[in-house]
Design an enzyme around this catalytic site. Structure first.
Site, PDB file in Angstrom:
ATOM      1  N   THR A 400       0.872  -1.153   0.000  1.00 32.03           N
ATOM      2  CA  THR A 400       0.000   0.000   0.000  1.00 32.03           C
ATOM      3  C   THR A 400       0.909   1.202   0.000  1.00 32.03           C
ATOM      4  O   THR A 400       2.097   1.065   0.253  1.00 32.03           O
ATOM      5  CB  THR A 400      -0.879  -0.053   1.269  1.00 32.03           C
ATOM      6  OG1 THR A 400      -1.690  -1.212   1.203  1.00 32.03           O
ATOM      7  CG2 THR A 400      -1.750   1.153   1.468  1.00 32.03           C
ATOM      8  N   GLU A 420      -4.208  -3.781  -2.611  1.00 35.69           N
ATOM      9  CA  GLU A 420      -4.195  -4.889  -1.657  1.00 35.69           C
ATOM     10  C   GLU A 420      -2.814  -5.531  -1.674  1.00 35.69           C
ATOM     11  O   GLU A 420      -1.916  -4.988  -1.072  1.00 35.69           O
ATOM     12  CB  GLU A 420      -5.314  -5.904  -1.939  1.00 35.69           C
ATOM     13  CG  GLU A 420      -5.832  -6.671  -0.727  1.00 35.69           C
ATOM     14  CD  GLU A 420      -4.816  -7.339   0.172  1.00 35.69           C
ATOM     15  OE1 GLU A 420      -4.418  -6.693   1.168  1.00 35.69           O
ATOM     16  OE2 GLU A 420      -4.443  -8.503  -0.053  1.00 35.69           O
ATOM     17  N   GLY A 488      -0.935  -3.657   5.594  1.00 33.11           N
ATOM     18  CA  GLY A 488      -2.013  -4.550   6.008  1.00 33.11           C
ATOM     19  C   GLY A 488      -2.534  -4.116   7.369  1.00 33.11           C
ATOM     20  O   GLY A 488      -2.630  -2.917   7.661  1.00 33.11           O
TER      21      GLY A 488
HETATM   22  N1  GLU Z   1      -5.684  -4.198   1.623  1.00 37.95           N
HETATM   23  C1  GLU Z   1      -5.176  -3.770   2.887  1.00 37.95           C
HETATM   24  C2  GLU Z   1      -6.186  -2.926   3.618  1.00 37.95           C
HETATM   25  O1  GLU Z   1      -6.957  -2.274   3.013  1.00 37.95           O
HETATM   26  C3  GLU Z   1      -3.909  -3.017   2.753  1.00 37.95           C
HETATM   27  C4  GLU Z   1      -2.874  -3.871   2.121  1.00 37.95           C
HETATM   28  C5  GLU Z   1      -1.503  -3.702   2.666  1.00 37.95           C
HETATM   29  O2  GLU Z   1      -1.149  -2.624   3.148  1.00 37.95           O
HETATM   30  O3  GLU Z   1      -0.752  -4.655   2.586  1.00 37.95           O
HETATM   31  O4  GLU Z   1      -6.200  -2.900   4.794  1.00 37.95           O
END
Ligand code: GLU
Length: 590
Positions: A400, A420, A488
């Site tokens: 991200t 993601e 994440g």
């Molecule tokens: N998809 C994750 C979220 O929206 C972020 C992904 C990441 O930072 O690895 O929380």
């Protein structure tokens, strides 16, 4: 990551279609001064935003310009195939607004969307990821348009045209970029379009190589000319739907892939019906500060806010850093338990308010024993409820990107955007040059809450729960700090730890970003960077904390602190993820 500043300087010859001389790029992870500030993970994006600020654009103009550039130079973590959350402090209104540009699932999505009908079992993560099923309707372009229209002073087309030039001229591969390709080479190798761009000669590009993306340049220019309708209701969208319905799998994949690459069911109506949402920000009060964050479908605002409330309600009396970190880890675990049980896209407003209330924080805080860590996982609140299942949070990625911008008028943008996983579902949309997200895998594939409802199961048109936590903190009604991060579900702990470090541990903002990190997300073991484990591990272990496997890096934050009388301190990572890039319009001469 920081792509060479020299090329950044050379490549930006126009901003908003106005010819300019090559701007000096203030490379470096900390910059202090006046007149506007920006921090991103990438020098080219920082330069694009800085130039907009210099030429009289506001924070929103600069944020959109930087984000459009990141879509080129940081193509695995952002771009128009993805989504994100935009938090904006309007200095004239003294108000914080948000845009929810999260990807939305298809109208036909049900709770068993990620269950294999042939086996009755949930798909393996990679099987779900590299597929058409994982792709949600992208919200990033709609976010840029909404922000530019409502608060900006320049059209979106200018930002897209400038970023298109970067895509045409190219950018240089650094070690971090190469690492991201290498880690995803198997997924990328399944699609000719991705191989052609990111696996030249069948291998990750060498450090120092130049990547040009003329397809993306053309796509950006097409959208600049025709508007975002060409994406949501026109030829770009039609291509996206085709790739989802029939993933363009290579006839000669670079390497084997363990799973069938399944089609998805996104429709033209799903795409055309996409709208950004404007939820009120979450709000919590912490030690005289007002903390504004992102509401659902992100869990960031409630989780960071609840943990700060728990910390405020805790009797932290000792000056010892270890004791303070003990409370940080416990507050984080308690708030993650509540996130798992209660927070998803459809959580009713009264429940969100309850989770952020001082009463809730008190009954959670009283569970913390100053002398002994709670056994993990802890049960969700209210505290008298019987312990039940809460599973480890699986989303550990770093995939991200985040940016922070402030302008000379005091407006502030904190913006986190993503696909993601790094490289989303692995597909570069053929002929269009951008990658598709796999955001729908942020749903839980099966219930995680035992006999209780799981708030993050898929549902019709639903947006998956996120951990992204773009946060703006006010003091006496004025901006004090803006911060956000990738990573994440460690996004929540990183943002929490930086605010806690700055406010409770007495660190400066650059120190708070550089400090070694640890994440306790209500799992048996703490995930920590080696330096954290080495420094605090022995004393925290003596208090009963358990460490899991160490990790090299957690998060890659950006932040700005407002130092009074118009002063701005922009900070990016000094080391993590190849280091970031901070700049101000008028640097303080030392
Ligand atoms: N998809 C994750 C979220 O929206 C972020 C992904 C990441 O930072 O690895 O929380």
């Amino acid at each position: 990551m920081r792509f060479l500043s020299a090329l950044a300087a050379l490549s930006l010859t126009t901003v908003g279609s106005v010819a300019i001389s090559a701007p000096a790029v203030a490379a470096g992870s900390t910059a202090q001064g006046y007149g506007g500030a920006i921090a991103t993970v990438d020098a080219t994006a920082t330069a694009a935003g800085l130039e907009v600020l210099r030429r009289g654009g506001n924070a929103v103009d600069a944020a959109v310009a930087a984000a459009a550039t990141l879509g080129v130079t940081e193509p695995f973590a952002s771009g128009i195939g993805g989504g994100g959350f935009f938090v904006y402090y309007d200095a004239r209104e003294h108000r914080v607004h948000t845009i929810d540009g999260r990807e939305a699932g298809p109208a036909t999505m049900t709770s068993t969307y990620f269950v294999n009908p042939a086996t009755g079992q949930p798909y393996a993560f990679d099987e779900a990821r590299v597929s058409g099923l994982s792709v949600g309707v992208p919200g990033t372009l709609a976010t840029w348009e909404a922000a530019a229209r409502q608060w900006g002073t320049r059209p979106l087309s200018g930002a897209l045209n400038t970023a298109a030039e970067v895509a045409d001229r190219g950018y240089t591969v650094d070690g971090e970029f190469r690492r991201q390709v290498t880690e995803n080479a198997a997924a990328f190798g399944q699609f000719d379009s991705t191989k052609a761009l990111y696996l030249p000669n069948g291998a990750p590009p060498a450090v120092g190589a130049t990547i040009r993306n003329p397809d993306l340049a053309r796509t950006y220019r097409l959208i600049a000319r025709q508007g975002t309708g060409v994406f949501y209701r026109g030829e770009v969208g039609a291509d996206l739907l085709r790739a989802v319905a029939a993933p363009p799998v290579s006839a000669s994949p670079a390497s084997p892939w363990a799973y069938p690459i399944r089609p998805g069911v996104l429709t033209a109506a799903d795409l055309a019906g996409y709208r950004v949402r404007r939820p009120a920000p979450t709000r919590s009060d912490y030690k005289g500060l007002t903390v504004y964050g992102m509401s659902t479908p992100s869990s960031g605002g409630t989780a960071v806010g609840e943990a700060l409330n728990i910390l405020e309600a805790s009797p932290i009396t000792s000056a010892s850093t270890v004791e303070k970190l003990h409370y940080y880890l416990e507050a984080s675990a308690l708030s993650f338990a509540d996130r798992g049980r209660y927070v998803g896209a459809n959580t009713p407003e009264p429940m969100l308010r309850k989770l952020l209330s001082d009463q809730w924080a008190k009954q959670r805080a009283c569970q913390i024993d100053p002398g002994k860590a709670l056994a993990k996982p802890v049960a969700p609140g209210p505290s008298q409820c019987t312990p039940s299942v809460t599973t480890a949070t699986p989303d550990n990625g770093m995939s991200t990107t985040n940016l922070t911008v402030a302008d000379r008028w005091g407006n502030v943008v904190e913006y986190t955007l993503t696909l993601e996983q790094f490289g989303g579902n692995g597909m570069v949309l053929p002929g269009r040059g951008f990658m598709l997200n796999n955001e729908l895998t942020d749903f839980n594939f099966a219930g995680t809450q035992g006999t209780f409802d799981d708030p993050n199961l898929p549902g019709p048109g639903k947006r998956p729960r996120s951990s992204m936590s773009p946060t703006i903190v006010l003091k006496d009604g004025k901006p004090f700090l803006a911060v956000g991060a990738p990573g994440g579900s460690t996004i929540i702990t990183t943002v929490l730890q930086i605010i806690y470090g700055r406010v409770e541990l007495g660190l400066t903002l650059p120190q708070a970003l550089a400090a070694p990190r640890a994440a306790q997300r209500n799992t048996a073991g703490i995930q920590a960077e080696v330096a954290f484990h080495t420094t605090y591990g022995p004393e925290l272990t003596a208090l009963g904390h358990v460490f899991g496997a160490d990790v090299a890096e957690i998060g890659a934050a950006t932040a700005i602190e407002f130092t009074g009388h118009g002063g701005q301190l922009a900070v990016a990572e000094p080391v993590r993820r190849g280091s970031g890039s901070a700049a101000v319009v008028r640097p303080t001469v030392k």
